[in-house]
Every structure is written in structure tokens, then in C-alpha cells.
Design a protein around this motif. Structure first.
Motif: not given
Length: 368
Positions: A321-324, A330-331, A334-336
Motif C-alpha cells: 500500500c504505497q499510496c498515502m 480510509v482514515r 472509517t473515522a479511525s
């Protein structure tokens, strides 16, 4: 100028993919495909509604993750978000093109089959990952609910609706991922630029360039950029992580490229262009860069990047997963911080272990 053109080309590829997906959705085909795929998806723990976001992942993971908002259950959304980054997005294509062209021998037909194989590999890996995660991660284990979807009538696609859908998803990508990509690009630029001086004992490239013929000065300046990059913070990190990536067949130069690829995977190509002193505008079709990778030698004088190393590198890029921007989205969805950290961790471990097995098993079989 080359960097701008490559960025424009990649954006055009994403727009084109969204255009074709929009045509399929507007004809009513995608809803029926999701309904038909529900039986397959159910066996691996996914909902049939995950089919459309996963197909969108071939363009870019960011709008594909945002497309999971149409799913009712948070469990289904989270599981789909965790496997979408395994789909072969368009940003991986420059890396595959460079590696196949430089390190994989054979005819264009063989190389084309290998490219198709990487797409199939991503699909199979994503399905297996969904099956494993749905049975091992406690928050993702849940009772299967009936799949209900409205099937629109078949019709000719409406050009206006397709264009609006394409523009909406593209603008969503720019809004959600643009600021993250910009921030990460600035941070990685600083890592690869500072300290902007040559190491002690390095040649005086400026004086050499002044004495060199006019047609050779560009090569001298490129060598200076490569020396500065090797001495930068990013270059030092590349040297520091070399023991961890050496079992995969990689050296510190590949490590620097991997670090640069966190802003966007295609940056791997231009970073290697600087490392090998062929210029920051080198792209995946650059013959000097391909030749430099093909001719690279290790400390023992043997070929550093064999076809086996090329396969290991492509598998690593397919799984890591080389994609900031993906992690940031996702952060947000998902609020997490737990799920993006889990996503980065499980994909990183999967990439390292798989590349390690491929490279080491290949060496045992005498393939490289």
C-alpha cells in the motif's frame, strides 16, 4: 515538463476509465453484473455491491473507496475498502511498463501476457484477502444479509449523465486526495532534496561541466543530481532500509524509489531516473533508464537486476500500500486511525512475504 506531461497522461487514463465505467453503469449493465457476482462475492464474505467499487479500483483506489458509501453496512464498507487497494490501479502501470521493458526478456507478446497476468494476480489476491479477512478479523465477521438491488432497464447511455458521473468522480478524487498528495509530495520532495550538497570527497561537477563539451554537460549535471540524491535524507533512508529489502532482491537504489513512490507510485520511475543520472524527466519508456537498470552490476560484478528481481519488484508493487492518499481517505471514511494502520500493515507484510518467497524460491530453482 516531463513530470507535468506524465501527470496529465495519468489523469487522462483515470478519466478514460471512469468514462467507460460510466457507460456501463448508465446502460444498466453494472447493476446486473453486481447481482450476478453476488453469489461469488458471498462465498468470500463480500457483498455484491462491492463489485462496482472494486472495478473502479482499476482507475484509482481513492474514488473507489468513496464509492463504498452506497453500501448499507459499515462492516461491508470496511472490508471492501481493505481489499480495493489490491486492485491494479493506473498508477502501477508505469512501474510495470518500466520493469517489464527493462528486465523481462522475451517478445512483446510474452511481455503483454505478463502485464495481463499482473491484472489477474491482483484480482485473485483481492478475493483471497477478502476471504481471509472476513474470517479472521473479528470486526469483519458478521452474518450474511440478503442482497437487494434495483435493476434499471437496459437503455442506451445518456452522454450528459455519463460525463457528469465521470466529472463528479474525478472532482471527488481531486478534493479528497489532492491535498494529501500535495502534502506528501512536498514532504517527500524535502526528503529527496535536503541536504542539497555533495558528500565529502565528491568531484567538483560544476568545474567538470564547464570544461566538458556542450553536448556532455547535461550528463554531468545529471550525475551531480544523482550524487546529491544519494546524500539526501531519502538516500540515507534507502541505505538504512537496504538490509530489510535485500532478501527481496532490492538494493538501496530501489529503496529510494520505493520511498518516493509513497507520494504516488509512478514517482518511482522518475526517482530512479535521478538515481541513475538520466534526468528527472525520464519516464517508463526511457531507453537510457531501461538500459541503466539492465546493465546495473552488484559488488561482485554480476547483474544486479535479473528477471527474477523484476518479478519480485512487480509483486511488491502489486501488494504494498504505497499510496498515502488511499490511507488518508480510509482514515476519513472509517473515522479511525486503526483501519488505515491495519491496511498499511497487512499489505506491507503481504508484499514483503510474497516477494521474499518468489525471489528466494526462484534462486533455489536457479532462476536468478
Amino acid at each position: 515538463m516531463g513530470q507535468v506531461w506524465r501527470s496529465f497522461s495519468l489523469d487522462a487514463e483515470i478519466l478514460l476509465l471512469f468514462l467507460f465505467i460510466g457507460f456501463l453503469e448508465d446502460t444498466g449493465y453494472m447493476a446486473r453484473a453486481a447481482f450476478l457476482m453476488d453469489r461469488v462475492m458471498r462465498a468470500i464474505g463480500l457483498s455484491g455491491r462491492a463489485f462496482v467499487p472494486m472495478i473502479s479500483g482499476y482507475a484509482c483506489a481513492v474514488p473507489a473507496i468513496l464509492a463504498t458509501r452506497t453500501m448499507e453496512r459499515q462492516r461491508d464498507r470496511t472490508l471492501t475498502m481493505l481489499v480495493i487497494p489490491l486492485m491494479t490501479c493506473s498508477a502501477r502501470l508505469p512501474v510495470y511498463t518500466l520493469v517489464i521493458g527493462a528486465l523481462i526478456p522475451g517478445s512483446r507478446w510474452t511481455q503483454s501476457l505478463l502485464m495481463v497476468g499482473m491484472y489477474l494476480f491482483s484480482v485473485v489476491t483481492a478475493l483471497i484477502a477478502a476471504w481471509v479477512l472476513s474470517r479472521t478479523v473479528k470486526p469483519l465477521r458478521a452474518k450474511r444479509l440478503p442482497f437487494v438491488i434495483e435493476l434499471p432497464p437496459y437503455r442506451w447511455p445518456r452522454l450528459g449523465g455519463v460525463v457528469r458521473m465521470m466529472w463528479g468522480k474525478s472532482s471527488m478524487f481531486l478534493r479528497e486526495a489532492g491535498t494529501v498528495i500535495l502534502a506528501c509530495s512536498i514532504a517527500l520532495w524535502a526528503l529527496l532534496y535536503f541536504p542539497h550538497h555533495l558528500p565529502a570527497g565528491a568531484p567538483d561537477y560544476d568545474a567538470i561541466a564547464e570544461r566538458a563539451p556542450s553536448d556532455a554537460r547535461a550528463a554531468v549535471r545529471a550525475e551531480k543530481q544523482a550524487a546529491q540524491l544519494a546524500n539526501s535524507f531519502g538516500g540515507r533512508i534507502g541505505h538504512a532500509i537496504e538490509p530489510a529489502i535485500q532478501p527481496l532482491g532490492f538494493d538501496w537504489k530501489i529503496g529510494v524509489g520505493i520511498i518516493g513512490a509513497f507520494a504516488a507510485r509512478e514517482v518511482f520511475v522518475s526517482t530512479l531516473g535521478i538515481v541513475y543520472a538520466v534526468g528527472r524527466d525520464a519516464d517508463e519508456r526511457s531507453e537510457p533508464l531501461r538500459q541503466a537498470l539492465h546493465d546495473e552490476r552488484d559488488s561482485h560484478g554480476a547483474r544486479a537486476y535479473t528477471p527474477l528481481v523484476g518479478m519480485s519488484l512487480m509483486i511488491f508493487f502489486a501488494l504494498a500500500c504505497q499510496c498515502m492518499s488511499t490511507l488518508a481517505v480510509v482514515r476519513r471514511e472509517t473515522a479511525s486511525f486503526r483501519w488505515p494502520v491495519f491496511l498499511f500493515g497487512y499489505m506491507g507484510v503481504l508484499a514483503w512475504v510474497t516477494s521474499f518467497c518468489v525471489f528466494q524460491l526462484g534462486r533455489l530453482l536457479g532462476l536468478g
